[in-house]
Design an enzyme around this catalytic site. Sequence first.
Site, mmCIF file in Angstrom:
data_model
loop_
_atom_site.group_PDB
_atom_site.id
_atom_site.type_symbol
_atom_site.label_atom_id
_atom_site.label_comp_id
_atom_site.label_asym_id
_atom_site.label_seq_id
_atom_site.Cartn_x
_atom_site.Cartn_y
_atom_site.Cartn_z
ATOM 1 N N LYS A 246 -28.043 -27.284 -29.215
ATOM 2 C CA LYS A 246 -29.261 -27.346 -28.392
ATOM 3 C C LYS A 246 -30.051 -28.607 -28.710
ATOM 4 O O LYS A 246 -30.362 -28.877 -29.863
ATOM 5 C CB LYS A 246 -30.123 -26.109 -28.653
ATOM 6 N N ASP A 251 -40.443 -29.487 -27.232
ATOM 7 C CA ASP A 251 -40.626 -28.238 -26.503
ATOM 8 C C ASP A 251 -42.102 -27.864 -26.435
ATOM 9 O O ASP A 251 -42.666 -27.327 -27.381
ATOM 10 C CB ASP A 251 -39.837 -27.116 -27.180
ATOM 11 N N LYS A 258 -46.881 -23.355 -24.937
ATOM 12 C CA LYS A 258 -47.120 -22.850 -26.277
ATOM 13 C C LYS A 258 -48.563 -23.119 -26.706
ATOM 14 O O LYS A 258 -49.188 -24.088 -26.248
ATOM 15 C CB LYS A 258 -46.197 -23.558 -27.284
ATOM 16 N N ASP A 269 -36.877 -29.289 -32.251
ATOM 17 C CA ASP A 269 -36.157 -28.295 -31.455
ATOM 18 C C ASP A 269 -34.798 -28.807 -30.982
ATOM 19 O O ASP A 269 -34.116 -28.121 -30.219
ATOM 20 C CB ASP A 269 -37.013 -27.864 -30.257
ATOM 21 N N ASP A 328 -40.523 -21.002 -21.607
ATOM 22 C CA ASP A 328 -40.378 -21.300 -23.030
ATOM 23 C C ASP A 328 -39.104 -20.692 -23.605
ATOM 24 O O ASP A 328 -38.828 -20.850 -24.782
ATOM 25 C CB ASP A 328 -41.601 -20.795 -23.801
ATOM 26 N N GLU A 330 -36.096 -21.742 -22.897
ATOM 27 C CA GLU A 330 -35.374 -22.806 -22.207
ATOM 28 C C GLU A 330 -34.072 -23.212 -22.879
ATOM 29 O O GLU A 330 -33.158 -23.708 -22.236
ATOM 30 C CB GLU A 330 -36.273 -24.039 -22.072
ATOM 31 N N ARG A 332 -31.619 -21.519 -24.055
ATOM 32 C CA ARG A 332 -30.459 -20.791 -23.534
ATOM 33 C C ARG A 332 -30.023 -21.316 -22.173
ATOM 34 O O ARG A 332 -28.855 -21.187 -21.798
ATOM 35 C CB ARG A 332 -30.781 -19.291 -23.469
#
Length: 485
Positions: A246, A251, A258, A269, A328, A330, A332
Amino acid sequence: MDIELVESHEEAASRAGVLGLVAGPGLAWQGGADGYVASLGAGFERALERVGFKGDAGQSYSFDTGSESPHTVVALGVGEDPGSDTLRRAAGILGRKASKEASVAMTLAVEGQAAPLVEGFLLSQYSYDRFRSKPEPARTDSLLLVGAGERSDCEAGAVVADAVSWARDLVNTPARDKAPLEIQRRVAEMAERSGLRLETHDVPDLEEGGFGGLLGVAAGSDRDPCLVELWYEPEGAETFVALVGKGITFDSGGLSIKPAQAMATMKTDMSGAAAVVGAMQAIARLRLPVKVLGLAPLTDNMPGSRATKPGDVLTTRNGKTIEVLNTDAEGRLILADALAYAVEHGPDLMVDLATLTGACKVALGDTIAGVMGNDDSLIDRIEKAGEQAGERVWRLPLPEEYRRQLDTPMADMKNIGGRWGGALTAALLLQEFVGDVPWAHLDIAGPARWTRNEHYQSKGGSGFGVRTLVELVADLAEQGSGTTE
């Protein structure tokens, strides 16, 4: 750093500013160090007794010999029958204590275990000081290992440590300095040095290829996404592994934004992508006889004017559709595309790594990764690889009945489940994209970011996963894929 094998502690003492002596329970000095310890006199023995040093794992004590060379002896406890990570940590403790010394020596405590000692020492002296006006890097440029060892083991340890440090650097880089295309540029430089084949996929390629998950997450950013594709293809390889990481370069949460405090660490991230690329570098330099594909989907997740909105439906690489109810969730979405793309190449097995869910961190804390998947043999192998590498993983289930939490009348699935078991429902979504390929998913949300300085770990990006992946591929090279019962 120059790494050299020397025969005696006396030689090491004449050349090194700091000498690390390794002991087991009852002050059982390892690597033939008894004679040198005796030469230190009763003062050394009394000092150890005074501080309660008994050779237990994790213990250390620095002793000033009062002589010119070496001026410091560091006693390092490793306990009884130490494993690789115990040795790695002992070397890390020495590396921290001796970071200002130009030349350091250490006992090779266990025959055939030079690699973890070198890894631990080098990793402990890592620092990310690119933006400090007065950086204070470690000064050690020579490491002497005392005892019988193989030069190739030393070199292997250095290769792995270098790969972990490369990943740490990338993770620690501020988000503004690592746009997806900038990471692609850095990977290209590394690939050329390491003999890896690189293919890149820009926005037109992604649009033509149907990478709707990656493009949907990227829609709110003014920085273009990309998919980095690395190949290591040694002649005669009998096993083919796909690694997917990933790569969310920052993010914000997208429109499901967030809170400010939760964004503070979101430059990290993309730790899964960094781990995959770092592992590819080490695998190539070690010349492991396994064919490996490394994929890193890279994008920001931002709340720009064209951002994906809750309720939107994305069509992924394999044609399956996902209703996005929380922007959020995201990671996946971009992994779905990358996993589906990896399957098309026909690997024997796949592993993905991702800072995917806070739920996994709640379950396992900040030093243990969760591992889930569809193949018991592969998961067993990853658990053993993690143990050998010093990267702890713990198996979590994938309950078939939890899949219904992803049901939605709008699409094939939605991108979030219920309130509970978030790490499991996230992995169940990923499972929709792996077909029949043996697959394991590592949720590294906790250990990807180290919260303190200790032994060979430094606060910040940890490079977690690099060593486990390298160990896994090395095991596959030695024993074959063997992923089915």
